[in-house]
Motif scaffolding. Structure first.
Motif, PDB file in Angstrom:
ATOM      1  N   GLN A 273       5.460  14.858  -6.395  1.00 20.25           N
ATOM      2  CA  GLN A 273       4.526  15.220  -5.326  1.00 20.25           C
ATOM      3  C   GLN A 273       4.165  14.010  -4.461  1.00 20.25           C
ATOM      4  N   LEU A 274       3.990  12.864  -5.105  1.00 20.92           N
ATOM      5  CA  LEU A 274       3.681  11.646  -4.340  1.00 20.92           C
ATOM      6  C   LEU A 274       4.871  11.216  -3.485  1.00 20.92           C
ATOM      7  N   ARG A 275       6.082  11.465  -3.959  1.00 24.42           N
ATOM      8  CA  ARG A 275       7.278  11.203  -3.149  1.00 24.42           C
ATOM      9  C   ARG A 275       7.209  11.946  -1.831  1.00 24.42           C
ATOM     10  N   HIS A 276       6.758  13.192  -1.913  1.00 25.90           N
ATOM     11  CA  HIS A 276       6.732  14.049  -0.725  1.00 25.90           C
ATOM     12  C   HIS A 276       5.452  13.894   0.083  1.00 25.90           C
ATOM     13  N   TYR A 277       4.606  12.964  -0.319  1.00 28.91           N
ATOM     14  CA  TYR A 277       3.395  12.704   0.455  1.00 28.91           C
ATOM     15  C   TYR A 277       3.746  12.271   1.877  1.00 28.91           C
ATOM     16  N   PHE A 278       4.883  11.604   2.023  1.00 27.90           N
ATOM     17  CA  PHE A 278       5.285  11.084   3.330  1.00 27.90           C
ATOM     18  C   PHE A 278       6.205  12.031   4.106  1.00 27.90           C
ATOM     19  N   ASP A 279       6.330  13.283   3.630  1.00 23.48           N
ATOM     20  CA  ASP A 279       7.133  14.250   4.380  1.00 23.48           C
ATOM     21  C   ASP A 279       6.561  14.464   5.786  1.00 23.48           C
ATOM     22  N   GLU A 280       5.238  14.363   5.889  1.00 23.08           N
ATOM     23  CA  GLU A 280       4.564  14.382   7.185  1.00 23.08           C
ATOM     24  C   GLU A 280       4.036  12.981   7.467  1.00 23.08           C
ATOM     25  N   PRO A 281       3.983  12.555   8.728  1.00 22.87           N
ATOM     26  CA  PRO A 281       3.542  11.195   9.058  1.00 22.87           C
ATOM     27  C   PRO A 281       2.166  10.869   8.489  1.00 22.87           C
ATOM     28  N   LYS A 282       2.036   9.686   7.896  1.00 26.40           N
ATOM     29  CA  LYS A 282       0.780   9.223   7.319  1.00 26.40           C
ATOM     30  C   LYS A 282       0.495   7.803   7.795  1.00 26.40           C
ATOM     31  N   LEU A 283      -0.783   7.440   7.769  1.00 23.83           N
ATOM     32  CA  LEU A 283      -1.161   6.073   8.121  1.00 23.83           C
ATOM     33  C   LEU A 283      -0.758   5.091   7.026  1.00 23.83           C
ATOM     34  N   ALA A 284      -0.798   5.554   5.781  1.00 22.97           N
ATOM     35  CA  ALA A 284      -0.492   4.675   4.648  1.00 22.97           C
ATOM     36  C   ALA A 284       0.990   4.310   4.632  1.00 22.97           C
ATOM     37  N   PRO A 285       1.343   3.038   4.414  1.00 20.82           N
ATOM     38  CA  PRO A 285       2.751   2.647   4.299  1.00 20.82           C
ATOM     39  C   PRO A 285       3.301   2.844   2.890  1.00 20.82           C
ATOM     40  N   TRP A 286       2.415   2.985   1.912  1.00 24.03           N
ATOM     41  CA  TRP A 286       2.834   3.132   0.521  1.00 24.03           C
ATOM     42  C   TRP A 286       1.708   3.755  -0.307  1.00 24.03           C
ATOM     43  N   VAL A 287       2.071   4.301  -1.487  1.00 20.26           N
ATOM     44  CA  VAL A 287       1.117   4.778  -2.496  1.00 20.26           C
ATOM     45  C   VAL A 287       1.592   4.267  -3.847  1.00 20.26           C
ATOM     46  N   THR A 288       0.730   4.305  -4.856  1.00 21.50           N
ATOM     47  CA  THR A 288       1.115   3.820  -6.188  1.00 21.50           C
ATOM     48  C   THR A 288       0.814   4.864  -7.260  1.00 21.50           C
ATOM     49  N   LEU A 289       1.611   4.833  -8.328  1.00 22.27           N
ATOM     50  CA  LEU A 289       1.394   5.655  -9.516  1.00 22.27           C
ATOM     51  C   LEU A 289       1.537   4.748 -10.729  1.00 22.27           C
ATOM     52  N   SER A 290       0.467   4.604 -11.511  1.00 21.95           N
ATOM     53  CA  SER A 290       0.447   3.685 -12.659  1.00 21.95           C
ATOM     54  C   SER A 290       0.226   4.459 -13.949  1.00 21.95           C
ATOM     55  N   VAL A 291       0.969   4.080 -14.998  1.00 21.39           N
ATOM     56  CA  VAL A 291       0.900   4.782 -16.283  1.00 21.39           C
ATOM     57  C   VAL A 291       0.758   3.768 -17.414  1.00 21.39           C
ATOM     58  N   PHE A 318       4.806   2.617 -10.244  1.00 17.92           N
ATOM     59  CA  PHE A 318       5.651   2.896  -9.093  1.00 17.92           C
ATOM     60  C   PHE A 318       4.897   2.560  -7.813  1.00 17.92           C
ATOM     61  N   VAL A 319       5.554   1.853  -6.914  1.00 17.16           N
ATOM     62  CA  VAL A 319       5.076   1.701  -5.544  1.00 17.16           C
ATOM     63  C   VAL A 319       6.028   2.519  -4.677  1.00 17.16           C
ATOM     64  N   ILE A 320       5.510   3.568  -4.058  1.00 18.18           N
ATOM     65  CA  ILE A 320       6.332   4.514  -3.313  1.00 18.18           C
ATOM     66  C   ILE A 320       6.125   4.265  -1.821  1.00 18.18           C
ATOM     67  N   PHE A 321       7.202   3.905  -1.132  1.00 14.65           N
ATOM     68  CA  PHE A 321       7.112   3.575   0.288  1.00 14.65           C
ATOM     69  C   PHE A 321       7.454   4.792   1.154  1.00 14.65           C
ATOM     70  N   ASN A 322       7.040   4.722   2.412  1.00 16.37           N
ATOM     71  CA  ASN A 322       7.220   5.876   3.293  1.00 16.37           C
ATOM     72  C   ASN A 322       8.664   6.101   3.723  1.00 16.37           C
ATOM     73  N   ASN A 323       9.577   5.190   3.359  1.00 19.54           N
ATOM     74  CA  ASN A 323      11.000   5.385   3.643  1.00 19.54           C
ATOM     75  C   ASN A 323      11.783   5.827   2.401  1.00 19.54           C
ATOM     76  N   GLN A 324      11.033   6.240   1.332  1.00 19.35           N
ATOM     77  CA  GLN A 324      11.603   6.686   0.056  1.00 19.35           C
ATOM     78  C   GLN A 324      12.162   5.546  -0.789  1.00 19.35           C
ATOM     79  N   ASP A 325      12.003   4.300  -0.363  1.00 17.44           N
ATOM     80  CA  ASP A 325      12.212   3.173  -1.270  1.00 17.44           C
ATOM     81  C   ASP A 325      11.094   3.171  -2.298  1.00 17.44           C
ATOM     82  N   TYR A 326      11.354   2.565  -3.452  1.00 19.14           N
ATOM     83  CA  TYR A 326      10.263   2.378  -4.419  1.00 19.14           C
ATOM     84  C   TYR A 326      10.486   1.090  -5.208  1.00 19.14           C
ATOM     85  N   TRP A 327       9.381   0.552  -5.663  1.00 19.13           N
ATOM     86  CA  TRP A 327       9.390  -0.522  -6.659  1.00 19.13           C
ATOM     87  C   TRP A 327       8.994   0.093  -7.987  1.00 19.13           C
TER      88      TRP A 327
END
Length: 340
Positions: A273-291, A318-327
């Motif tokens: 779901q967080l991957r698809h957060y950027f399916d629509e334009p967002k101000l945020a350049p990235w989001v994170t998911l920590s476990v 995970f650091v999820i970027f708006n271009n579908q790259d991730y760390w």
């Protein structure tokens, strides 16, 4: 093909950082989540967000239930009824001190982290193999050990991935014992005027005066999740930590933390779901998911031995970027195998 880079920090902790893209055929994101079994806390942070989407909020609210069983005899986990009803695959792994190990009479191996004088042993039992050979001498020996020679009892947390109606039978299956159903604790909050590191998806190791590195981000996330002040003011005697540079201030950031016993399947849904957060334009350049995993779990990833007496850390982010790259960042303590 995925682009991977690794950084290691020693001696007390090991941190592995990788860069990839969700669209790459060899991306390991799903495999790494699915094989980290014992998850205690899940947190995600969304910069430039004040209200959680309906889809994300529904997933957060559906991460339970799990069960707590008090003083459950170990032999209950090797019965045919238990394995047939609840175990689709997997092993029973015991981490035992030297005296208990010798009293069980079972075959195991010394812990990798015992030192010269072995004081801990690992016993691994393939439950599916056992269930197909209930008349074997191996099953008889293990059953005798758990029932008569060394009747061990533990407090257990139990959870199952929902594939049918099995959840409805958990309470009844252990009705002769003290069992309680629990829901994860959920904390939702909005952080205002949050100073965030500047990141570039292509710069895992950061760039001087242009972008922060993956380890710097992980330190910063720990401070944010701990609600630590990040301004490093002279009168603050609790923490002198400040946001790494370069940084930017976001008006709002949404923080969610889920605490309990959380299945990998639930985390996969959150990540998707967080991957698809950027399916629509967002101000945020990235989001994170920590476990974070349970400190006293006998394993970290897959069947990798995990030690907790010198920290107990095993976590990933995970650091999820708006271009579908991730760390992907994975960290373990001193008494652990290298993350996969």
């Amino acid at each position: 093909m995925a682009t991977l880079r690794r950084l290691r920090q020693v001696p007390r902790h090991l941190l592995v950082c990788e860069k990839s893209n969700f669209g790459h055929d060899k991306s390991r994101h799903r495999h790494l989540v699915e094989t980290h079994y014992h998850n205690y806390r899940v947190s995600f942070l969304i910069p430039e967000c004040g209200i959680l989407s309906k889809e994300l909020k529904n997933l957060v609210m559906e991460t339970g239930p799990y069960y707590f069983v008090k003083n459950l005899p170990l032999h209950e986990l090797i019965t045919h009824d238990f394995i047939h009803s609840f175990v689709k695959k997997g092993k029973l792994i015991l981490s035992l001190d030297k005296d208990t190990y010798e009293e069980t009479g079972l075959q195991g191996r010394p812990s990798k982290y015992s030192g010269r004088k072995v004081m801990k042993f690992i016993v691994s039992i393939d439950l599916m193999d056992l269930s197909f050979n209930l008349n074997s001498k191996k099953y008889e020996r293990i059953s005798w050990s758990f029932k008569e020679k060394k009747p061990l009892k533990f407090d257990f947390l139990l959870a199952w991935h929902h594939t049918g109606a099995e959840e409805s039978t958990v309470m009844s299956h252990f009705s002769n014992y003290r069992i309680q159903e629990h829901q994860p604790e959920i904390a939702l909050s909005t952080v205002t005027e949050l100073q965030c590191p500047v990141l570039r998806s292509s710069a895992l190791q950061g760039e001087p005066e242009a972008a922060c590195s993956a380890p710097e981000l992980l330190d910063w996330l720990g401070a944010v999740f701990s609600h630590t002040e990040l301004n490093n003011e002279p009168h603050n005697f609790i923490s002198t930590y400040c946001c790494p540079q370069p940084s930017t201030v976001v008006a709002k950031a949404y923080l969610c933390t889920i605490t309990g016993f959380i299945l990998p399947e639930k985390i996969c849904l959150l990540l998707e779901q967080l991957r698809h957060y950027f399916d629509e334009p967002k101000l945020a350049p990235w989001v994170t998911l920590s476990v974070q995993g349970f400190a006293d779990s006998p394993v970290s990833w897959r069947e990798n031995e995990h030690g907790f007496r010198k920290g107990g850390e095993h976590l990933y982010n995970f650091v999820i970027f708006n271009n579908q790259d991730y760390w992907l960042q994975m960290a373990v303590g001193a008494n652990d195998d290298c993350p996969p």
